[in-house]
Motif scaffolding. Structure first.
Motif, PDB file in Angstrom:
ATOM      1  N   MET A   1      35.865  35.382  45.666  1.00  0.00           N
ATOM      2  CA  MET A   1      36.286  36.441  44.597  1.00  0.00           C
ATOM      3  C   MET A   1      37.170  36.740  44.428  1.00  0.00           C
ATOM      4  N   ASP A   2      38.845  36.111  44.536  1.00  0.00           N
ATOM      5  CA  ASP A   2      39.737  36.382  43.929  1.00  0.00           C
ATOM      6  C   ASP A   2      40.090  35.747  42.545  1.00  0.00           C
ATOM      7  N   ARG A   3      39.300  34.064  42.574  1.00  0.00           N
ATOM      8  CA  ARG A   3      39.536  33.844  42.140  1.00  0.00           C
ATOM      9  C   ARG A   3      38.512  34.180  40.212  1.00  0.00           C
ATOM     10  N   ILE A   4      37.063  34.704  40.909  1.00  0.00           N
ATOM     11  CA  ILE A   4      36.947  35.301  39.683  1.00  0.00           C
ATOM     12  C   ILE A   4      37.052  36.629  39.098  1.00  0.00           C
ATOM     13  N   GLU A   5      37.353  37.625  40.058  1.00  0.00           N
ATOM     14  CA  GLU A   5      37.820  38.839  39.543  1.00  0.00           C
ATOM     15  C   GLU A   5      39.416  38.111  38.517  1.00  0.00           C
ATOM     16  N   ALA A   6      39.905  36.885  38.900  1.00  0.00           N
ATOM     17  CA  ALA A   6      41.271  37.204  38.529  1.00  0.00           C
ATOM     18  C   ALA A   6      40.924  36.397  36.815  1.00  0.00           C
ATOM     19  N   ALA A   7      39.582  35.943  36.581  1.00  0.00           N
ATOM     20  CA  ALA A   7      39.325  34.924  35.720  1.00  0.00           C
ATOM     21  C   ALA A   7      39.118  35.676  34.820  1.00  0.00           C
ATOM     22  N   LEU A   8      37.836  36.994  35.438  1.00  0.00           N
ATOM     23  CA  LEU A   8      37.294  38.128  34.683  1.00  0.00           C
ATOM     24  C   LEU A   8      38.320  39.084  33.825  1.00  0.00           C
ATOM     25  N   ARG A   9      39.738  38.788  34.499  1.00  0.00           N
ATOM     26  CA  ARG A   9      40.816  40.232  34.112  1.00  0.00           C
ATOM     27  C   ARG A   9      40.901  39.668  32.842  1.00  0.00           C
ATOM     28  N   ARG A  10      41.126  38.077  32.544  1.00  0.00           N
ATOM     29  CA  ARG A  10      41.588  37.633  31.513  1.00  0.00           C
ATOM     30  C   ARG A  10      40.939  37.186  30.608  1.00  0.00           C
ATOM     31  N   CYS A  11      39.434  36.893  30.586  1.00  0.00           N
ATOM     32  CA  CYS A  11      38.919  36.435  30.093  1.00  0.00           C
ATOM     33  C   CYS A  11      38.854  37.261  28.173  1.00  0.00           C
ATOM     34  N   ASP A  12      38.347  36.247  27.593  1.00  0.00           N
ATOM     35  CA  ASP A  12      38.230  36.579  26.217  1.00  0.00           C
ATOM     36  C   ASP A  12      36.414  36.970  25.590  1.00  0.00           C
ATOM     37  N   LEU A  13      35.518  36.465  26.159  1.00  0.00           N
ATOM     38  CA  LEU A  13      34.464  35.887  26.284  1.00  0.00           C
ATOM     39  C   LEU A  13      33.650  35.422  27.146  1.00  0.00           C
ATOM     40  N   PHE A  14      32.878  36.283  27.786  1.00  0.00           N
ATOM     41  CA  PHE A  14      31.579  36.960  29.114  1.00  0.00           C
ATOM     42  C   PHE A  14      30.474  36.670  28.534  1.00  0.00           C
ATOM     43  N   VAL A  15      30.061  35.574  29.483  1.00  0.00           N
ATOM     44  CA  VAL A  15      28.818  35.415  28.703  1.00  0.00           C
ATOM     45  C   VAL A  15      27.832  35.387  29.790  1.00  0.00           C
ATOM     46  N   SER A  16      26.577  36.114  30.300  1.00  0.00           N
ATOM     47  CA  SER A  16      25.287  35.789  31.346  1.00  0.00           C
ATOM     48  C   SER A  16      24.152  35.218  30.715  1.00  0.00           C
ATOM     49  N   ILE A  17      23.484  34.577  31.659  1.00  0.00           N
ATOM     50  CA  ILE A  17      22.613  33.906  31.346  1.00  0.00           C
ATOM     51  C   ILE A  17      21.719  33.456  32.686  1.00  0.00           C
TER      52      ILE A  17
END
Ligand code: APR
Length: 236
Positions: free
Chosen positions: A164-180
């Motif tokens: 979860m730490d790696r996922i949350e870090a990536a979400l905090r800096r993402c500029d495109l989020f795609v849920s499938i």
């Protein structure tokens, strides 16, 4: 400005057309089994034979299925993406892994199975993980600890999702989020959209039908994953 930091979240809908049933559909995997009977640490302690058999059957199913056009479209996208790609899957199948296997690994690419992997087993004493493509017997000795047993490497209800730490870090800096292909019914994955919105990302849902969190996304495209995912990726 072009997006560089992409986070993709996938759920069982992306594997449905490969022949892996989704969870909450009428033919879903839990039909015939209450979740509490097969997917909790208590169930494993109570009836290891039932739980190992349930996952042995699911593991064997994988031999009969193949990645579909949606898995391949995401693998193609990751291979040509100029930036960081985190693909987080709630799926315990190996269809993303297989779709990526025949392409050279892109330098900024990471794949996380946040709910574990069917083809791996873990030690009940140490948590160490090993490849385990075949069946597990009810009381399977662990190679890692004399009193340990091997259990499926699956995050059961009541346990913490992985990385979860790696996922949350990536979400905090993402500029495109795609849920499938996910219904948005199970947290913490269902809350990733909120973190992506806080980061100011463009947010897109690709699903057969609007999910529970539809109104939180900037855009939604609806239809079978093998159609909407390749079309969306081609347009990026
Ligand atoms: N193409 C795209 N989406 C599809 C398709 C398809 N062919 N078929 C079904 N879907 C969509 C459904 O409309 C639904 O919204 O996929 C979603 C599947 O939702 P669920 O069955 O709830 O599965 P998922 O979201 O992956 O479940 C999350 O719940 O039980 C736990 O740990 C388990 O990882 C799982 C988690």
């Amino acid at each position: 400005m072009a997006s560089r930091n992409l986070v993709t979240l996938t759920g069982s809908g992306i594997s449905a057309e490969s022949g892996v049933p989704t969870f909450r559909a009428a033919d879903g995997l839990w039909m015939g089994h209450r979740v509490g009977d097969v997917a909790t640490p208590e169930a494993f302690a109570r009836d290891p034979a039932l739980v190992q058999d349930f996952y042995n059957r699911r593991r064997r199913q994988l031999a009969a299925v193949q990645p579909n056009a949606a898995h391949h479209a995401l693998a193609d996208l990751a291979a040509r993406w100029d930036g960081h790609v985190l693909l987080v899957t709630q799926n315990v199948d190996d269809l993303h892994d297989r779709a990526h296997a025949d392409r050279p690994p892109a330098p900024g690419f990471e794949l996380i199975h946040m709910h574990g992997e069917l083809l791996k087993a873990e030690c009940t004493m140490t948590g160490q993980v090993c490849d385990r493509p075949g069946d597990l017997v009810p009381v399977e000795p662990s190679p890692f600890h004399p009193r340990g047993r091997l259990r499926p490497h699956i995050v059961w209800f009541g346990e913490f999702p992985l990385h979860m730490d790696r996922i949350e870090a990536a979400l905090r800096r993402c500029d495109l989020f795609v849920s499938i292909g996910t219904s948005g019914a199970v947290y913490p994955a269902a809350g990733f959209i909120q973190l992506a919105n806080l980061a100011g990302a463009r947010t897109v849902e690709l699903n057969l039908e609007p999910s529970l969190g539809r109104r939180l996304f900037d855009e939604g495209r609806y239809g079978p994953a093998t159609e909407v995912v390749p079309a969306f990726c081609a347009g990026l």
